[in-house]
Design an enzyme around this catalytic site. Structure first.
Site, PDB file in Angstrom:
ATOM      1  CD  GLU A  94      -2.297   1.433   0.118  1.00 64.56           C
ATOM      2  OE1 GLU A  94      -3.485   1.090  -0.342  1.00 64.56           O
ATOM      3  OE2 GLU A  94      -2.149   2.696  -0.037  1.00 64.56           O
ATOM      4  CG  ASN A 114     -10.821   6.286  -2.798  1.00 62.72           C
ATOM      5  OD1 ASN A 114     -10.548   7.052  -2.665  1.00 62.72           O
ATOM      6  ND2 ASN A 114     -10.534   6.329  -4.314  1.00 62.72           N
ATOM      7  N   GLY A 153     -18.771   4.456   2.815  1.00 60.20           N
ATOM      8  CA  GLY A 153     -20.387   3.850   2.953  1.00 60.20           C
ATOM      9  C   GLY A 153     -20.307   2.956   3.542  1.00 60.20           C
ATOM     10  NE  ARG A 173     -23.372   6.526  -6.677  1.00 59.84           N
ATOM     11  CZ  ARG A 173     -22.822   5.722  -6.170  1.00 59.84           C
ATOM     12  NH1 ARG A 173     -21.376   5.767  -7.100  1.00 59.84           N
ATOM     13  NH2 ARG A 173     -22.584   5.348  -5.226  1.00 59.84           N
ATOM     14  CD  GLU A 192     -12.312   3.965  -8.540  1.00 60.18           C
ATOM     15  OE1 GLU A 192     -12.308   3.682  -6.892  1.00 60.18           O
ATOM     16  OE2 GLU A 192     -12.695   4.874  -9.029  1.00 60.18           O
TER      17      GLU A 192
END
Lengths: 540, 540
Positions: free
Chosen positions: B94, B102, B107, B354, B493
């Site tokens: 990392e 992220n 949430g 979205r 992602e």
């Protein structure tokens, strides 16, 4: 080598500017990061030591040129002519048997902001207005730096084509999405009217052309500078087993003008899975992605590869670009109307930008999702400049009707609706404004009188807006650093950015010619800095 | 090495399966196509001869692991845990000082098709329904093969997280664009509620974690197989001069889970020039593009990089993801309404996907093009599950009002309009259907009674749908051949395709966990085929 020494014949031996050596006829192993296949060769090869940094590199070039241009369309020929005019030796390679790629089979329409034809017609135009039109069509996704360069170069590029023998019709046309008529067109109504004279001119000036010569990969030195290409000579598209591998050196740069990838089914479906195999394309067979992919593999920056345009004027009744596309562009859309085949009613501004029309047409489907091909038509007066109409009629992809009633019956359109729609449209034309769908009808004609010429319409994959990122010098940019990849230029459809989400019609010719010229001119400024050196003795 | 030998400690010496050698403590020059910086080192390095094809290659690894995972978010931890559960030695690196990227600041919402919570609430759901929802939101641009794998894996991934200590709220939520409530959420209302227990579990099982360890580039053998990484240890983001270069070998594969690039201003503006610097992002500082770009540079396939999502629920009154995003997602949108700050009228279905909401909000501008921030609010009952509300009130990015009149006065909204709008909405809620804007109000609540909680809304750059192409085994695909790049996996992602034009809320957690697990499981099937071999004698 001095700056004033501008003419550098192929295979000429220059004074070394860096530690270097040349060995004629020797077969040398390849070291460093340059990996080369060793191909049989007739001519004595030249071995060049490319600049050494860490591990050193030594490669063998079968031929050396000042500039190598990959691709022979608008961008490629403009780059070649420009570089040649600065005294450089130029090779143009083309993988297909014929030169010109998509550029020879398009409509030869060229958007010029501020042409003599516009002035003659009293049309006010400017690069700024063209910029605004393209930015609007591009939905703001355009790379503004390249767009500025593009719109500012059209007038000079137009004059450049005249100098090389291109001839245009004496009038200017109004293509969809342009706020004024600014599209010039070759007298042949074809891009071949640009490609053929420009190639002849280039040959006369000494540009070397090789067809059936396929770009395979870049040759880089240890600093990642592009110093040449691996190619396949005598390549027979699409047979990947054909051809002989050769290595060409490029003293000042390689200019990639290898076009888009609309005919690369695999790669285009990765970008847009909806562009399946039963969706036809206007493009020639060779419009594939390997040029873009090779650049990405050496660190070029991908830009908006999934923005792929469907041409909103093609016919489901013929293959490829065909004869209908030109009819609709010149006649059907500006001088006629397009109606829903079920209702006989218009459903889009026929002069909207390509994306708006494409989306509107693709929405014409029945309840099962099957296409319902719209009908586009004009009358004899409206069709007078459509040179492809006789061929379209002959091949029965366009039809002639004396009356609207006959047209309606042929396509099983509700005649009353159609007549009402034509009447309403004619009223707006008579008023010069006020069209229900926002079409600029100030130059349109009444459709009250036949005979009528009608076609069916369905979009085809036409243009890939995306590509590699370049700077305003047409240098290809490294994705990590944003700096130019030394020795590498690109122009035309292989680049991404200037058109954003949707290219306007006749702006591909502008893009290719303007940026191609810039690439050719910029590489000519590099003659003080050859990418490698040759000498006739090994002084390593 | 036999298939049954599953546990391979770091730096273990295996029997050679190919011609190979190992030299301890020796400093060897690098040859072939593998180019390595020689960094100072404390430990005795291990030198490995990677498989020879043409010119041979020899590289020095400071450490060797079975699997190296780049990134410690949802995908990275899932991949690491899965690979570890199959007995492999696993390193997770990392680049930031803290783990989770992220994933820790979102949430903690996870779309699961067919959860026990859904069954308890009597909600019918299926992977097929989730597939259709995601395909619709993705506007058909989704890569269907990956999407299938994703929706089919959510239930197992949910159980997997339970096993590793994640705790969820006992109810299911209805996020925009999903046709049924299917979103679970951690009790912490944060992705940290997934990341922290999973990392603790991984550490207990022996996964090695290194923070401040930055991926620099891939080490490949002569067949282009990825055999390891060049990294920088003790790297201090974003100081590129910090850190010590080391080379890590990966026996069976590298799994790239390095995330998206929403916080990479330069690269995101190349893809979408409209995402300028004054547009905030919800992402952490480290969400940059170098992982994607490094993969492209070794031939990975770029997919839809310009499809970048703005989160349609964030606040212009705080930086980053903040406290308002969660309030809107959980309370404001499903349990309240959003109105135009000028008219007091609703303008979009608050549960649309979205992209629909993002587009509707971004259209809220005055005549000069300046944003007019919409107001979103619910009442006390609607806000009961919004854990971030106290913080939002404390930092004055949310406000409390006893009456609608007070709310209207605070934001200078026309009160009568607002009251009428609320009344109309309440009527639809009472009927359980019939909302003017098509919102599913079957689970919504009446807004007749205060107190009310209100926030201002403006989108922020949130998620990059594009990335590199993978196959259903999470193997990264070569752009030219479409075949896997040996030794290279990716998940989360950093990949592109499953979400198409617009990702639905709570589908990023699903994507990361499901595909991360697949990558970790697939690399564990490769133990019969190490990418290189080590032995204690040079038998080259």
């Amino acid at each position: 080598m001095s700056n004033s020494k501008k003419t550098l014949p192929p295979d000429s031996i220059n004074n070394p500017t860096r530690r270097s050596f040349l060995t004629k006829g020797a077969l040398l192993a390849t070291g460093g990061v340059i990996s080369l296949a060793m191909a049989p060769t007739q001519a004595a090869p030249i071995t060049i030591n490319v600049p050494e940094t860490v591990t050193g590199g030594r490669t063998r070039f079968h031929q050396i040129y000042d500039v190598i241009v990959v691709g022979s369309g608008f961008a490629g020929l403009a780059a070649a002519l420009e570089a040649k005019s600065h005294g450089l030796s130029v090779l143009v390679i083309e993988k297909m048997a014929v030169f010109g790629g998509n550029s020879t089979i398009n409509g030869g329409a060229f958007a010029v902001a501020g042409s003599p034809q516009q002035k003659e017609a009293g049309i006010q135009d400017s690069p700024e207005l063209m910029y605004q039109d393209m930015l609007k069509a591009g939905r703001g996704l355009n790379h503004r730096d390249i767009l500025h360069v593009l719109v500012n170069g059209t007038q000079e590029a137009y004059e450049f084509t005249l100098k090389h023998g291109v001839r245009y019709k004496p009038f200017v046309q109004h293509f969809g999405g342009h706020s004024v008529p600014r599209t010039l067109q070759t007298v042949e109504s074809s891009g071949a009217g640009i490609i053929m004279p420009m190639r002849q001119s280039a040959q006369k000036l000494g540009v070397i052309f090789k067809s059936r010569c396929k770009f395979e990969s870049f040759i880089q030195d240890n600093q990642q500078t592009v110093v040449g290409l691996e190619v396949k000579e005598n390549y027979y598209f699409p047979d990947e087993n054909s051809g002989l591998v050769k290595n060409y050196g490029a003293r000042y740069g390689v200019i990639m003008c290898s076009g888009g990838f609309s005919n690369d089914l695999r790669f285009r479906m990765i970008q847009d899975p909806q562009l399946v195999s039963d969706l036809d394309t206007t493009n020639h067979q060779g419009a594939t992605a390997e040029g873009i992919l090779a650049m990405l593999k050496i660190g070029a920056t991908p830009v908006q590869l999934d923005l792929i345009q469907l041409g909103p004027w093609s016919s489901p009744d013929e293959k490829g670009f065909g004869n209908v596309s030109q009819f609709n562009t010149i006649a059907g859309y500006p001088m006629g109307i397009m109606v829903d085949a079920r209702t006989g009613k218009r459903f889009t501004n026929e002069l909207a930008d390509r994306k708006a029309r494409e989306d509107a047409i693709l929405a014409q489907r029945d309840e099962q999702g099957k296409p319902v091909y719209p009908i586009c038509f004009t009358n004899k007066e409206g069709a007078k400049n459509a040179q492809s109409l006789p061929a379209a009629l002959k091949y029965q992809v366009a039809w002639q009707f004396d009356t609207l009633k006959q047209l309606a019956d042929h396509f099983a359109l509700p005649y009353e609706n159609l007549q009402k729609e034509v009447d309403e449209y004619n009223t707006a034309v008579a008023n010069g404004s006020g069209d229900r769908l926002g079409k600029d009808v100030s130059r349109a004609i009444s459709l009250a009188e036949g005979p009528y010429f009608a076609v069916r319409v369905w979009p085809k994959v036409h243009y890939t807006m995306g590509g590699v990122q370049i700077n305003p010098n047409a240098q290809v940019l490294n994705s990590l650093t944003g700096n130019p990849i030394q020795g590498l230029y690109a122009a035309g459809e292989v680049t991404g950015g200037p058109h954003g989400a949707s290219r306007l019609g006749s702006c591909a010719v502008a893009d290719g010619l303007v940026l191609g010229r810039i690439a050719g001119a910029h590489v000519a400024t590099q003659t003080a800095n050859p990418l490698f050196s040759t000498s006739d003795s090994d002084n390593a």
